[in-house]
Design an enzyme around this catalytic site. Structure first.
Site, PDB file in Angstrom:
ATOM      1  N   HIS A  61      52.481 -32.485   9.536  1.00 37.42           N
ATOM      2  CA  HIS A  61      51.940 -32.396   8.129  1.00 37.42           C
ATOM      3  C   HIS A  61      51.034 -33.671   7.701  1.00 37.42           C
ATOM      4  O   HIS A  61      51.235 -34.342   6.488  1.00 37.42           O
ATOM      5  CB  HIS A  61      53.294 -32.479   7.383  1.00 37.42           C
ATOM      6  CG  HIS A  61      53.008 -31.446   5.922  1.00 37.42           C
ATOM      7  ND1 HIS A  61      52.471 -32.136   4.873  1.00 37.42           N
ATOM      8  CD2 HIS A  61      53.426 -30.274   5.904  1.00 37.42           C
ATOM      9  CE1 HIS A  61      52.548 -31.107   3.867  1.00 37.42           C
ATOM     10  NE2 HIS A  61      52.878 -29.867   4.599  1.00 37.42           N
TER      11      HIS A  61
ATOM     12  N   GLU B 136      48.344 -27.143   9.260  1.00 34.78           N
ATOM     13  CA  GLU B 136      49.680 -27.096   9.868  1.00 34.78           C
ATOM     14  C   GLU B 136      49.894 -26.095  10.973  1.00 34.78           C
ATOM     15  O   GLU B 136      50.069 -24.793  10.534  1.00 34.78           O
ATOM     16  CB  GLU B 136      50.638 -26.657   8.795  1.00 34.78           C
ATOM     17  CG  GLU B 136      50.929 -27.623   7.601  1.00 34.78           C
ATOM     18  CD  GLU B 136      51.598 -27.385   6.365  1.00 34.78           C
ATOM     19  OE1 GLU B 136      52.741 -26.866   6.554  1.00 34.78           O
ATOM     20  OE2 GLU B 136      50.767 -27.322   5.200  1.00 34.78           O
TER      21      GLU B 136
END
Length: 347
Positions: free
Chosen positions: A179, A310
């Site tokens: 992330h 992601e």
């Protein structure tokens, strides 16, 4: 190449350690054993100014809280799970609902909160940091004991290879990602809306009002989600006519990948990055919301000053759609690979 580590804080009786790798050309990478949080990726701009191209906080206490999952390893599952309910081998499991009525990014205490054991392995002019952790059976109500290993292999030529592996003694769900928020302007000088992106994707997944996949695919052609050719991120990010943009308050969507390629570049600094992955999709999040914590530039609430890529399997949506993409069977090995290459576009 210089590898060093430093204690930067504590959680309970455990040390928080920053692991730093610095090459003679200025390429620098720093990661915490807390959450596998990447705090620095330093690369040169067109004038050889070395600056940080990831978003981060200005204190270790902020990384302990980390409400925005800044730079962290995400697991067991990344993204939202509809109503926090899954079914594995005909048994239903109710997961912790930390995203309203849904589960998100592994639950209340996901992999972003773990303290990892870190091993360094040098080979020639590359170095690998291998992060290991254990997730016990029924942690966050996921079945199975899970051994996790995430490796970051760095090479002098501004290359990072992330390899995720996991082993389970019981069929479970695993869908990990990273992330990190990127900003190629360097040291958060400009919004990411001025940077340009290309994504090898023909379809996104439709989201409901809670950003949960409905199971339907949307063709990106003639929509704000068409990044098949290089386009400025800010060009369509606030399109008030597109329902999906309104749902996400910008980009917070699942792009289904063809050959696993994403590109980002900044015309001012001339920095660029290529991402390749073996995953089916990438969730692209344009930092549409901010937390209250201070960033390393001593500013707060810098909306859209970072963008996440992601790489993962699709998040689990309505009627548990695409759940099978995240199943890890007993005796099988989860294997996810994502690579990053940083360079200047005038090279």
């Amino acid at each position: 190449m210089k590898y060093s580590k430093k204690i930067v804080g504590k959680i309970g009786n455990e040390d928080i350690i920053a692991h730093n790798i610095l090459y003679e050309n200025g390429f620098e990478f720093e990661i915490l054993n807390l959450g596998g949080i990447i705090t620095k990726i330093i690369t040169p701009d067109k004038d050889n100014n070395l600056e940080n191209i990831v978003v981060g906080y200005n204190s270790i206490d902020s990384y302990k809280a980390n409400p925005s999952y800044m730079g962290a390893i995400i697991g067991r599952t990344s993204g939202r799970i509809n109503e926090g309910i899954i079914k594995i081998e005909n048994k239903e499991y109710k997961l912790f609902k930390n995203y309203g009525e849904n589960q998100g990014h592994g639950g209340k205490f996901g992999f972003d909160k773990k303290i990892y054991e870190v091993e360094s392995i040098e080979a020639g002019n590359s170095i690998t940091l291998k992060l290991k952790a254990f997730s016990k059976d029924m942690e966050e109500n996921y079945p199975g004991n899970l051994d996790v290993e995430v490796s970051f292999k760095l090479s002098e030529n501004f290359h990072i290879k992330q390899i995720y592996k996991a082993y389970t003694d019981k069929t479970t769900l695993v869908n990990m990602t990273n992330h990190t928020y990127f900003n190629l302007s360097g040291n958060l000088k400009e919004s990411i809306t001025k940077q340009c992106m290309k994504v090898d994707s023909n379809y996104i997944l439709e989201l409901d009002k809670n950003c949960i996949p409905t199971g339907k695919y949307i063709n990106v052609e003639k929509t704000p989600f068409d990044f098949r050719y290089l386009k400025c991120i800010g060009q369509d990010i606030d399109d008030k006519e597109d329902k999906q943009i309104l749902v996400g308050f910008g980009y917070d969507h699942v792009f289904m990948l063809n050959k696993g390629y994403i590109h980002l570049e900044d015309n001012m600094s001339k920095r660029a990055m290529d991402i390749t992955t073996n995953q089916d999709c990438v969730v692209i999040y344009s930092m549409n919301f901010t937390d209250e914590l201070t960033l390393y530039n001593n500013k707060t609430k810098q909306r859209r000053y970072g963008i996440c890529f992601e790489t993962q399997a699709p998040p689990i949506g309505h009627n548990m759609c695409v759940l099978e993409n995240s199943i890890l069977n007993k005796g099988s090995i989860y294997n996810q690979v994502t690579e990053y290459k940083f360079y200047n576009i005038n090279d």
